[in-house]
Enzyme design. Structure first.
Site, PDB file in Angstrom:
ATOM      1  N   HIS A 101      -1.351  -1.855   1.120  1.00 41.11           N
ATOM      2  CA  HIS A 101      -0.492  -2.231   0.008  1.00 41.11           C
ATOM      3  C   HIS A 101      -0.577  -1.182  -1.086  1.00 41.11           C
ATOM      4  CE1 HIS A 101      -0.207  -4.646  -3.918  1.00 41.11           C
ATOM      5  NE2 HIS A 101       1.025  -4.435  -3.503  1.00 41.11           N
TER       6      HIS A 101
ATOM      7  N   ASN B 227       1.342  -0.213  -4.893  1.00 42.56           N
ATOM      8  CA  ASN B 227       2.273  -0.587  -5.938  1.00 42.56           C
ATOM      9  C   ASN B 227       2.031   0.321  -7.133  1.00 42.56           C
ATOM     10  OD1 ASN B 227       2.674  -2.204  -8.654  1.00 42.56           O
ATOM     11  ND2 ASN B 227       4.128  -3.039  -7.181  1.00 42.56           N
TER      12      ASN B 227
ATOM     13  N   ARG C 289       3.854   1.546 -10.974  1.00 47.05           N
ATOM     14  CA  ARG C 289       4.864   1.085 -11.912  1.00 47.05           C
ATOM     15  C   ARG C 289       4.711   1.759 -13.278  1.00 47.05           C
ATOM     16  NH1 ARG C 289       1.025  -2.545 -10.991  1.00 47.05           N
ATOM     17  NH2 ARG C 289      -0.294  -3.209 -12.730  1.00 47.05           N
TER      18      ARG C 289
ATOM     19  N   GLY D 220      17.143 -14.966 -11.255  1.00 45.27           N
ATOM     20  CA  GLY D 220      17.998 -14.012 -10.578  1.00 45.27           C
ATOM     21  C   GLY D 220      17.281 -13.019  -9.692  1.00 45.27           C
TER      22      GLY D 220
ATOM     23  N   ARG E  86      15.576 -11.517  -6.524  1.00 48.49           N
ATOM     24  CA  ARG E  86      15.766 -11.825  -5.114  1.00 48.49           C
ATOM     25  C   ARG E  86      14.437 -12.220  -4.486  1.00 48.49           C
ATOM     26  NH1 ARG E  86      18.340  -7.863  -0.549  1.00 48.49           N
ATOM     27  NH2 ARG E  86      16.300  -6.877  -0.742  1.00 48.49           N
TER      28      ARG E  86
END
Length: 309
Positions: free
Chosen positions: A115, A117, A119, A267, A269
């Site tokens: 994994h 990630n 940002r 909103g 997804r």
């Protein structure tokens, strides 16, 4: 779905950064997008060589604004906020493995057990000031303990961190161990890696560190994948993998902050969030491993993390 290219990714995200940000922040966001698009493309190019098929780009946008890059207006001191994020859960085992196995599954280091990630978050305050920071995580979650794999993964991360600051690896490794905990199980999700946050984006050295993280994904992970992509497995090993998948699922649904944020965001997804979960998992009653077994060897490390580098 479209074929994935760096320019298509950048084109898709144009306009997602609120236009009230300064030109400096807009330029910074573009630089981050290019960096993330590049590492995504490089990793998928490597996986496509193994898979023997082309990956596709699936895009989506929120009706409220944003998509992979999200924008929001909130009350208080924050006037507007932009988040640029890349999350890679290297997933679903290559078809190359099916040539050797009846099912597409791995034991020691499955593709959905790594994994990454990275940002950047930028906020514009009511007084006009803009503040931003970088964060990220790189960790590994095998079903069985292979010490040389864990050593390779952590040493690669440590070598990268040491080039920037000798305090980074021990600090970020500890942070990772403390974050990926399943309290109700008394276990960690996996063998850890590094976890960092709040590295101020105004400091160029922090961007350099983020860039190094993107360049470390492939050398940290791909050698482990290639070493085990043709491993065979027994029914017992497959059942154990399903139990470990259950633990991974428990953490992501109950404790992961990113998952909770996405589920609460109007909103967003939801399929994108749940794509991080294993394809299959299993739970059972009193299925603790036999003391001294290979399964127990992993559990002991999950209960008391080791220093690998």
């Amino acid at each position: 779905m479209e074929a994935m290219t760096e320019e298509k990714i950048l084109s898709f995200f144009q306009g997602c950064i609120p236009n009230d940000f300064s030109s400096r922040t807009q330029t910074q966001a573009d630089r981050i997008l290019r960096l993330f698009a590049k590492v995504r493309e490089e990793l998928l190019q490597e996986l496509q060589k193994i898979e023997g098929a082309e990956f596709k780009l699936d895009t989506w946008k929120r009706a409220e604004g944003g998509g992979g890059v999200m924008s929001a207006i909130s009350e208080g001191e924050v006037l507007s906020k932009a988040n640029v994020d890349i999350s890679i859960v290297t997933g679903k085992v290559p078809k190359a493995a099916v040539k050797h196995l009846h099912q597409a599954a791995k034991i020691t280091t499955s593709l959905d057990e790594s994994h990454f990630n990275l940002r950047v978050v930028v906020m514009k305050l009511n007084d006009g000031a803009e503040v931003g920071w970088y964060g990220g995580v790189m960790d590994i979650n095998p079903s069985y303990l292979v010490p040389e794999d864990a050593t390779h993964f952590h040493k690669t991360l440590k070598d990268m961190c040491d080039k920037h600051d000798a305090s980074y690896y021990p600090r970020f490794k500890k942070w990772c161990d403390e974050y990926f905990v399943i309290p109700h199980r008394g276990e960690h999700r996996g063998l850890g890696g590094i976890f960092f946050d709040n590295l101020m984006s105004q400091e160029e050295g922090n961007f350099s560190f983020l860039e190094s993280c993107t360049k470390t994904i492939i050398p940290a992970y791909l050698p482990i994948l290639k070493a085990h992509m043709c491993d065979t497995y027994s029914d017992q090993e497959m059942a154990w993998k399903q139990l470990r998948n259950g633990r991974y699922t428990e953490f992501n649904l109950m404790h992961d902050k990113g998952m909770k944020f996405g589920l609460q965001l109007s909103g967003f997804r939801k399929e994108t969030l749940f794509a991080s979960l294993p394809l299959t998992a299993m739970w059972g009653y009193k299925l603790d491993p036999e003391p001294g077994s290979r399964e127990d060897e992993l559990v002991q490390v999950l209960r008391c993390p080791r220093e690998w580098a």
